[in-house]
Structure formats: C-alpha cells, structure tokens
Design an enzyme around this catalytic site. Structure first.
Site, PDB file in Angstrom:
ATOM      1  N   SER A 245       0.835  -1.193   0.000  1.00 14.11           N
ATOM      2  CA  SER A 245       0.000   0.000   0.000  1.00 14.11           C
ATOM      3  C   SER A 245       0.870   1.244   0.000  1.00 14.11           C
ATOM      4  O   SER A 245       2.094   1.165  -0.010  1.00 14.11           O
ATOM      5  CB  SER A 245      -0.903  -0.003   1.236  1.00 14.11           C
ATOM      6  OG  SER A 245      -0.120   0.138   2.400  1.00 14.11           O
ATOM      7  N   LYS A 246       0.215   2.366   0.021  1.00 14.80           N
ATOM      8  CA  LYS A 246       0.906   3.651  -0.056  1.00 14.80           C
ATOM      9  C   LYS A 246       2.009   3.804   0.990  1.00 14.80           C
ATOM     10  O   LYS A 246       3.059   4.338   0.716  1.00 14.80           O
ATOM     11  CB  LYS A 246      -0.104   4.786   0.127  1.00 14.80           C
ATOM     12  CG  LYS A 246      -0.977   4.972  -1.094  1.00 14.80           C
ATOM     13  CD  LYS A 246      -1.013   6.420  -1.540  1.00 14.80           C
ATOM     14  CE  LYS A 246      -1.554   6.555  -2.940  1.00 14.80           C
ATOM     15  NZ  LYS A 246      -2.792   5.787  -3.166  1.00 14.80           N
ATOM     16  N   ARG A 247       1.741   3.311   2.193  1.00 18.43           N
ATOM     17  CA  ARG A 247       2.704   3.566   3.260  1.00 18.43           C
ATOM     18  C   ARG A 247       4.020   2.809   3.054  1.00 18.43           C
ATOM     19  O   ARG A 247       5.000   3.049   3.751  1.00 18.43           O
ATOM     20  CB  ARG A 247       2.090   3.241   4.617  1.00 18.43           C
ATOM     21  CG  ARG A 247       2.150   1.806   5.029  1.00 18.43           C
ATOM     22  CD  ARG A 247       1.283   1.518   6.251  1.00 18.43           C
ATOM     23  NE  ARG A 247       0.769   0.168   6.181  1.00 18.43           N
ATOM     24  CZ  ARG A 247       1.488  -0.901   6.525  1.00 18.43           C
ATOM     25  NH1 ARG A 247       2.707  -0.740   6.990  1.00 18.43           N
ATOM     26  NH2 ARG A 247       0.983  -2.107   6.417  1.00 18.43           N
TER      27      ARG A 247
END
Length: 473
Positions: A245-247
């Site tokens: 994911s983005k993180r």
RNA sequence: GGUCCCUUCGUCUAUCGGUUAGGACACUAGAUUUUCAUUCUAGGAAGAGCGGUUCGACUCCGCUAGGGACUGCCA
C-alpha cells in the site's frame, strides 16, 4: 495441464484492469506475465478495460493505465476493449441464460438480501434467493436482478496453472448477480462473455481472483463455452509482508517512474518476483521471453525489496545510453527548477557516464550531476572554507597552473597529473584533495576528482579554482 | 464465522526423494581510497511446528500454527 479445449488454439492473453484510480504494481506484473507468455508462445496480448462500474470508472484512470503500459513497454497487440461498450452483448447472454434456466429473476429487496446474507453466513452456507424456484410475482414492474442458478451439489475443479487443482464445492457458491436492477451487467458475467468473445486462452491474473475462477467456470459451462486456462499469480506484498500500500513507499506504476526507476529495470525486477529461471537474476527481454513458462511461476506471495530493485535499476542505468539518461535527468533538474544552459548541458553529457555507476535511481543521477550545473562563482561551504588555509591555497594555485598544461582534459591523464603534482609537492593527495573537491563542487556530491575535472571541463574547472582563491584572499 | 490459497537464509529465489541445501540483494569484516561510492576478498545467515509414508524427506500425505484472498446490485 491446460484445458484441452484451448490447448490447440494460438495463445491469447489479456490484462483486464478496472480504471478506478492508480495502476497498481501488481497489475503491472500481471501485464508483464501475460505479455511474456504471449510473446513466448507467439500469441497475442490484449487489453480490456473493465469499466462496468460507471460510478467508479474515470477517463483519467483509463489514461493512467494506457500510460503505465506504454511506459513499461508492454503495449497490447490490439486496441483496448471497453467492457462497458459491450453491455448489450452481455445482456443477450443473460437472456440466453434465462431461457435455458441457467439464471432467474430475483425480486428480493436489498434489505431482504441483507437478511439472507446474514442467515446464510450464520448457517455457513451460500446465499440463495427464494425466487430461485418461484414464479415471477403478479405485479409486473417490480424491480429485479438476474441471478445465476448455480448447481446445488457436486464440485467445480479449476486446474490452475500456478496453484494446481483447486476444488470448490458448488453448494458453497452464491447465486451471484448477473444483471443489476438497472439492467447493467456485473463483473463476473462480463468477464466470462468477454474472455470468450475475445478468444482468450489463458487468464493470468492476481490471486485475489482465484475464487472467481470457480464462479466463472460455472458460468462458462452454463453458456456451453470452453473455459480458458487459469493461472493465478500470487500477490505482491510490502517489505513487512502486508498487502502493498501507499505507506510502503509506492504502489502505483507512475510512482516508480517518478522515483527514477527505468522501465526495463522494472520488467526485470518484477519478472523475478514470483518467477525464476534457475540462478538468473539479470536478463534481457529476449531472454525472459525465451525462458518464460507459467509452470515456473511460484505460488507464494512475494515482498517488494527496495534494495534489490535499486540494485537492478543500477545495473540498467550503467548499461543505458548516455544521451537517453541525460534527457531523463535533465527533466528531473528542470522539474526542480534548475535552469540548464548550453555549457551545463554539455557538462551533463560529460558527467553522466562518469557518475552513473553510483546511481540506483535517476534521482540519484540528478544528485550526482547537479555540481556541474552550479553557476560561478560558487558559494563555498564551511567545511571547504576551513580547508583553505594559506598552504592549501598556495598548492591549489600551483595546481591550477600545472593542470592548465594538460594537453587533453580527460580523466585518466588528469588523474595522473594529480598524482604527479602531489608527488612534486612532497605530500599525499589527502593534503589538498578534499579542498579541491569542495572548490570544484561547492559542497555538492561529486565523483572522484579526475572525473569531476573532466565533467566540468578545463575552463570551468580552472575558473572555479581561481574563484575560490580570490574569494579566500 | 465459512470457503480457498500460501509457508526454504532478513528479502527474492534454486532444489523437482539421496546435495557440505546453491545463487542474487542486503548485512558483517578486511583490502583499495581524495568524500560518498565503485572495485576486490572473506564471512555469517534457511527448510514454521508435530506426526506419518519411505531404506532415505525441504521435496509426498495429514494435523497444528502463522500469513493472505474471497465471502457486494465492486472489480
């Protein structure tokens, strides 16, 4: 172990993303595997935009997919098929199913469905509509959806090319909605009809669709169509093992491009994630195409490893054409607001081959070349200022004169000249090297001294030295 | 909860019943050195657990544990 019915046809693969946002790196890898397999078999690689959900699909997202594939060098072999445009055909097939008893109209309200879902879950069974075996209600204009009439017993076996045989009990599969109450077709129906109509022989897609393969198999059978062979690719996870994911730094193709990764590096790295050919790590597209086989695709999820991606990218940067790199890096500098003059452009061209072995990304390459773009006189950093005592200044002055005698301004002889000069001064390079570095680079990252000199050119190098000396005095 | 999938060094992987379990990245140490880096050399590091099957299991089977996907009138 592919379906016998599709074994003799030429291979047709496809990538079928839904245009609802960014292009996930997992989609990119699925595209790569489909592309590799099509190329390997001399088949065809197609693109289908799954935009049956009009609420969530956007024009921009379609463009993102097109751009992503183009950047990756995975162009489909034909114009993309837009699923939405085929809704009539989908409805026709639902009609056919209705006629043959493969589907039925369900008049349950959303509330009733919610209740049934709860009951089914509590009882550990699949959702079944009360309208499955009931005549349509008398009031004719009641809203309805069309559901698939799935078999109540027996099992469905998907001979997955990656996972092996996967068995689903038919009793566990819901009577899924084929047509919404507004008459629009749903994903599982549209996929089956389109894959059939497009002549898809091999469906290579993410693991998350494995259970859909069971449902779709049933629909293929109800329609009397041959099934494609399925192969479900494991997902790509972040470095911590959780879904990417983005993180984790990035998940979209565009982000990798912005971070300075080369498309060929992405192809190589992504291919290696879940697929392998012995001990081969770095390979060309030609080799990958020659070697690729679905049977060598692993079944376990893989984690994204930034360090290794960087290593692979570095390998491709080293081998990349310098003019291409210069253009790419120039864009990065421009994006950072740096104005590149004629002289700077030439210096960049000279600098890139001298520094690229130390770059893991194009962003690194920008950092490594920024020193040549500085404008005289350079502002000297404190560290350099401290190094410029009287002795050192005297040396740099003499060095300037000595270097100006060099007939050729290229790294190897310049390096020799530096050594000779140090010897004639009776000191090691360490006595004035750091000061010279600071004077030439103004504190920015720079390669070894001889390379830095070559990149800057004679006039600029000597000018920077002279500037520093007059600045200190 | 139910169904299904997955499990070899920190990470990606090789192995396809008999190996000192190999490679790559990362890491550590040393050499090189004008910073960082590069380069070179050396090194540590793995079969989730428990039961089977077998002369022999990382490899086959089962169970357990841990991850994950699906379970929408999303795709």
């Amino acid at each position: 172990m592919s379906d016998p019915s599709s074994a003799d046809r030429p291979v047709v693969t496809r990538i079928a993303p839904s245009p609802t946002g960014q292009m996930h790196i997992g989609t990119a890898r699925a595209a790569l595997f489909n592309w590799l397999y099509a190329r390997h078999t001399g088949g065809t690689f197609l693109l289908r935009i799954e935009d049956t959900d009009r609420e969530r699909s956007t024009e921009g997202a379609v463009q993102t997919i097109l751009d992503g594939l183009s950047w990756l060098g995975l162009e489909p072999d034909a114009e993309p098929v837009y699923q939405h445009a085929r809704a009539e055909r989908h409805r026709e097939m639902v009609e056919k199913l209705l006629e043959t008893g493969g589907a039925y109209r369900c008049y349950m309200t959303v509330e009733e469905v919610a209740e049934e879902r709860e009951r089914a879950r509590a009882q550990g069974r699949a959702i079944r509509s009360i309208w499955r075996d009931r005549e349509a209600p008398s009031r004719t204009n009641a809203p309805f959806v069309v559901r698939f009439r799935g078999p109540l017993e027996g099992e469905t076996i998907v001979n997955d090319l990656v996972k092996g045989p996967v068995t689903f009990a038919n009793a566990n599969m819901d009577d899924l909605v084929l047509l919404r109450s507004d008459g629009s077709p749903t994903y599982n129906l549209a996929v089956v009809v389109d894959d059939h109509d497009m002549g898809i022989t091999h469906v290579l897609r993410g693991d998350d669709h494995l259970s859909n393969a069971g449902r779709q198999s049933l629909i293929f059978e109800a329609l009397g169509w041959a099934k494609p062979a399925f192969g479900h690719l494991p997902m790509i996870h972040g470095p911590d093992g959780a879904k990417l994911s983005k993180r984790h730094g990035a998940q979209a193709v565009g982000e990798f491009a912005e971070m300075g990764y080369l498309p060929e590096a992405m192809r190589n790295y992504l291919a290696r994630l879940g697929w392998g050919h012995g001990d081969d790590e770095l390979f060309s597209d030609v080799q990958a195409i020659a070697w690729f086989d679905i049977k060598d695709v692993g079944s376990a999820p893989a984690r994204l490893d930034w360090a290794k991606l960087g290593h692979v990218n570095n390998h491709y940067i080293r081998g990349a054409d310098d003019a291409r790199l210069a253009a790419l890096v120039g864009d990065i500098h421009a994006g950072r607001g740096l104005v590149i003059h004629e002289a700077g452009r030439a210096a960049m061209d000279r600098a890139i081959p001298l520094v690229k072995e130390g770059a893991k990304t194009l962003l690194d390459l920008a950092d490594l070349t920024v020193f040549v773009l500085k404008i005289r006189p350079l502002a000297l950093d404190e560290k350099t200022l401290k190094l410029l005592d009287e002795t050192t200044c005297g040396r740099l002055g003499r060095l300037g004169v000595r270097l100006d005698d060099e007939p050729e301004w290229i790294a190897a002889p310049l390096s020799k000249a530096l050594q000779d000069f140090a010897e004639s001064e009776g000191v090691g390079l360490g006595k004035f090297g750091p000061a010279l570095r600071g004077v030439l680079s103004g504190g920015a990252t720079a390669p070894d001294l001889a390379s830095a000199l070559e990149a800057l050119g004679r006039e600029e190098s000597l000018g920077r030295i002279a500037d520093a000396l007059s600045q200190v005095q």
